[in-house]
Design a protein around this motif. Structure first.
Motif, PDB file in Angstrom:
ATOM      1  N   UNK A  35       0.835  -1.201   0.000  1.00  0.00           N
ATOM      2  CA  UNK A  35       0.000   0.000   0.000  1.00  0.00           C
ATOM      3  C   UNK A  35       0.866   1.245   0.000  1.00  0.00           C
ATOM      4  N   UNK A  36       0.335   2.318  -0.586  1.00  0.00           N
ATOM      5  CA  UNK A  36       0.980   3.626  -0.520  1.00  0.00           C
ATOM      6  C   UNK A  36      -0.082   4.703  -0.688  1.00  0.00           C
ATOM      7  N   UNK A  37       0.257   5.917  -0.249  1.00  0.00           N
ATOM      8  CA  UNK A  37      -0.657   7.045  -0.348  1.00  0.00           C
ATOM      9  C   UNK A  37      -0.319   7.856  -1.590  1.00  0.00           C
ATOM     10  N   UNK A  38      -1.286   7.987  -2.496  1.00  0.00           N
ATOM     11  CA  UNK A  38      -1.098   8.746  -3.731  1.00  0.00           C
ATOM     12  C   UNK A  38      -1.846  10.072  -3.628  1.00  0.00           C
ATOM     13  N   UNK A  39      -1.161  11.160  -3.940  1.00  0.00           N
ATOM     14  CA  UNK A  39      -1.812  12.467  -3.937  1.00  0.00           C
ATOM     15  C   UNK A  39      -2.856  12.546  -5.049  1.00  0.00           C
ATOM     16  N   UNK A  40      -3.921  13.297  -4.787  1.00  0.00           N
ATOM     17  CA  UNK A  40      -4.876  13.573  -5.860  1.00  0.00           C
ATOM     18  C   UNK A  40      -4.167  14.382  -6.948  1.00  0.00           C
ATOM     19  N   UNK A  41      -4.231  13.891  -8.181  1.00  0.00           N
ATOM     20  CA  UNK A  41      -3.604  14.628  -9.271  1.00  0.00           C
ATOM     21  C   UNK A  41      -4.620  15.259 -10.219  1.00  0.00           C
ATOM     22  N   UNK A  42      -5.901  14.909 -10.078  1.00  0.00           N
ATOM     23  CA  UNK A  42      -6.940  15.453 -10.941  1.00  0.00           C
ATOM     24  C   UNK A  42      -8.145  15.876 -10.104  1.00  0.00           C
ATOM     25  N   UNK A  43      -8.916  16.819 -10.653  1.00  0.00           N
ATOM     26  CA  UNK A  43     -10.143  17.282 -10.004  1.00  0.00           C
ATOM     27  C   UNK A  43     -11.257  17.322 -11.045  1.00  0.00           C
ATOM     28  N   UNK A  44     -12.388  16.708 -10.712  1.00  0.00           N
ATOM     29  CA  UNK A  44     -13.574  16.811 -11.566  1.00  0.00           C
ATOM     30  C   UNK A  44     -14.427  17.958 -11.050  1.00  0.00           C
ATOM     31  N   UNK A  45     -14.655  18.955 -11.889  1.00  0.00           N
ATOM     32  CA  UNK A  45     -15.424  20.140 -11.517  1.00  0.00           C
ATOM     33  C   UNK A  45     -16.769  20.099 -12.241  1.00  0.00           C
ATOM     34  N   UNK A  46     -17.854  20.234 -11.491  1.00  0.00           N
ATOM     35  CA  UNK A  46     -19.191  20.198 -12.064  1.00  0.00           C
ATOM     36  C   UNK A  46     -19.789  21.603 -12.054  1.00  0.00           C
ATOM     37  N   UNK A  47     -20.290  22.042 -13.213  1.00  0.00           N
ATOM     38  CA  UNK A  47     -20.819  23.385 -13.374  1.00  0.00           C
ATOM     39  C   UNK A  47     -22.225  23.325 -13.959  1.00  0.00           C
ATOM     40  N   UNK A  48     -23.030  24.322 -13.607  1.00  0.00           N
ATOM     41  CA  UNK A  48     -24.384  24.443 -14.134  1.00  0.00           C
ATOM     42  C   UNK A  48     -24.562  25.824 -14.759  1.00  0.00           C
ATOM     43  N   UNK A  49     -25.143  25.877 -15.965  1.00  0.00           N
ATOM     44  CA  UNK A  49     -25.389  27.132 -16.678  1.00  0.00           C
ATOM     45  C   UNK A  49     -26.893  27.272 -16.908  1.00  0.00           C
ATOM     46  N   UNK A  50     -27.428  28.465 -16.698  1.00  0.00           N
ATOM     47  CA  UNK A  50     -28.858  28.670 -16.915  1.00  0.00           C
ATOM     48  C   UNK A  50     -29.130  30.072 -17.454  1.00  0.00           C
ATOM     49  N   UNK A  51     -30.202  30.172 -18.227  1.00  0.00           N
ATOM     50  CA  UNK A  51     -30.653  31.433 -18.810  1.00  0.00           C
ATOM     51  C   UNK A  51     -32.171  31.496 -18.643  1.00  0.00           C
ATOM     52  N   UNK A 131     -21.951  21.199 -17.279  1.00  0.00           N
ATOM     53  CA  UNK A 131     -20.632  20.994 -17.863  1.00  0.00           C
ATOM     54  C   UNK A 131     -19.734  20.351 -16.805  1.00  0.00           C
ATOM     55  N   UNK A 132     -18.955  19.366 -17.218  1.00  0.00           N
ATOM     56  CA  UNK A 132     -18.011  18.693 -16.327  1.00  0.00           C
ATOM     57  C   UNK A 132     -16.598  18.914 -16.853  1.00  0.00           C
ATOM     58  N   UNK A 133     -15.718  19.391 -15.968  1.00  0.00           N
ATOM     59  CA  UNK A 133     -14.317  19.614 -16.311  1.00  0.00           C
ATOM     60  C   UNK A 133     -13.443  18.614 -15.565  1.00  0.00           C
ATOM     61  N   UNK A 134     -12.383  18.168 -16.199  1.00  0.00           N
ATOM     62  CA  UNK A 134     -11.358  17.372 -15.533  1.00  0.00           C
ATOM     63  C   UNK A 134     -10.038  18.122 -15.674  1.00  0.00           C
ATOM     64  N   UNK A 135      -9.546  18.639 -14.546  1.00  0.00           N
ATOM     65  CA  UNK A 135      -8.366  19.498 -14.571  1.00  0.00           C
ATOM     66  C   UNK A 135      -7.316  18.976 -13.605  1.00  0.00           C
ATOM     67  N   UNK A 136      -6.081  19.364 -13.846  1.00  0.00           N
ATOM     68  CA  UNK A 136      -4.973  18.971 -12.975  1.00  0.00           C
ATOM     69  C   UNK A 136      -5.094  19.694 -11.644  1.00  0.00           C
ATOM     70  N   UNK A 137      -4.896  18.964 -10.557  1.00  0.00           N
ATOM     71  CA  UNK A 137      -4.982  19.556  -9.229  1.00  0.00           C
ATOM     72  C   UNK A 137      -3.783  20.462  -8.992  1.00  0.00           C
ATOM     73  N   UNK A 138      -4.035  21.695  -8.598  1.00  0.00           N
ATOM     74  CA  UNK A 138      -2.951  22.658  -8.392  1.00  0.00           C
ATOM     75  C   UNK A 138      -2.123  22.330  -7.170  1.00  0.00           C
ATOM     76  N   UNK A 139      -2.650  21.468  -6.275  1.00  0.00           N
ATOM     77  CA  UNK A 139      -1.921  21.108  -5.063  1.00  0.00           C
ATOM     78  C   UNK A 139      -1.065  19.865  -5.235  1.00  0.00           C
ATOM     79  N   UNK A 140      -1.082  19.264  -6.429  1.00  0.00           N
ATOM     80  CA  UNK A 140      -0.368  18.011  -6.649  1.00  0.00           C
ATOM     81  C   UNK A 140       1.125  18.273  -6.842  1.00  0.00           C
TER      82      UNK A 140
END
Length: 285
Positions: A35-51, A131-140
């Motif tokens: 076992x080992x601890x792996x840092x989060x390297x990605x973040x899934x961001x969920x967004x909602x748009x409305x008009x 909209x769903x984004x998958x971005x690199x974690x800035x803390x990784x």
């Protein structure tokens, strides 16, 4: 100090020994775990748009225009589609989110009604999409593609720049995770740790049985399992994600924590040969 031998271990050795009396080789099967601890390297961001488009008037393209009742649904649909295109362009140009990391969904249209003088009155139509984004974690600290590094604050800034009285952009959650690429990067290290664990257990059990550990006869593994060590970090919901001058300045800074990461575990099953110890003596009849 006398060291006790767990009953289940002795039974395992006894079964392995007896089952091999009919053959020339004694065997023992051991489960190894790494076992080992792996840092989060990605973040899934969920967004909602409305008009929202009201029958009386609506701001489209930042200009006030009259709207007929039969056109409000169409304008709501086209308005949220245009807002989606503007957001994607801004994310690619200003936040450097690659287009393949942006996922859109279908548009939903609904009637807007308000309660007035004892009954509901039709006011227009609204439309929304996600909209769903998958971005690199800035803390990784172990991420290998630093050029794609992105902070959540940048996404907030882009989203807030597109909002006005009738166009809403919300971020309603983000979910840190360990990518498949990073798991594959740790694969060999996890396997080595699991094998080291299996060898240590096998050596100890062989000594307990007064035997010598031989070569590895067979080996199989189970896929990497994942366990989040910070369950509280999986969901993030600050202040409903509405943008206003009260919450955000022209350069908003959002503070957040992704937690420690995920524990990756690899299990392997190893079959060892058991040999008689060199100092074993045999009695003669």
């Amino acid at each position: 100090m006398i060291r006790s031998r767990p009953l289940h271990l002795l039974l395992l050795l006894a079964v392995a020994w007896q089952s091999c009396c009919l053959c020339s080789t004694s065997k023992m099967i051991i489960t190894g775990e790494g076992s080992l601890l792996a840092e989060y390297d990605m973040v899934e961001v969920e967004m909602s748009l409305s008009v929202e488009v009201h029958d009386a008037h609506q701001i489209m393209g930042r200009d006030t225009i009259p709207v007929d009742t039969e056109d409000s649904a169409t304008l709501a649909y086209s308005g949220v589609a245009q807002l989606t295109d503007d957001l994607i362009d801004a994310l690619e140009d200003e936040a450097m989110v690659p287009p393949e990391n942006i996922t859109t969904s279908s548009v939903e249209v609904w009637p807007i009604e308000e309660y007035y003088d004892g009954s509901y009155v039709h006011m227009g139509y609204g439309a929304s999409t996600d909209i769903v984004l998958n971005v690199v974690a800035s803390t990784c600290s172990t991420c290998r593609n630093e050029s794609s590094d992105l902070s959540i604050s940048q996404i907030y800034s882009v989203a807030s720049s597109l909002e006005d009285a009738n166009h809403e952009v919300r971020i309603y959650g983000f979910y840190p995770y360990v990518s498949s690429e990073l798991k594959k990067h740790y694969d060999l290290q996890l396997f080595a740790l699991a094998l080291e664990d299996a060898n240590a257990k096998a050596e100890m059990l062989a000594q307990e049985a007064g035997m010598k550990l031989g070569s590895i006869l067979k080996m199989s593994d189970r896929g990497i399992s994942v366990h989040s060590v910070d369950e509280w970090a999986s969901d993030y919901y600050p202040d409903y994600y509405y943008y206003s001058d009260y919450y955000y300045s022209s350069s908003p800074t959002i503070h957040y924590s992704l937690g420690s990461g995920e524990e990756l575990t690899q299990k392997i099953y190893v079959e060892y040969e058991l040999l008689e110890a060199e100092n074993t003596t045999h009695s003669n009849d």
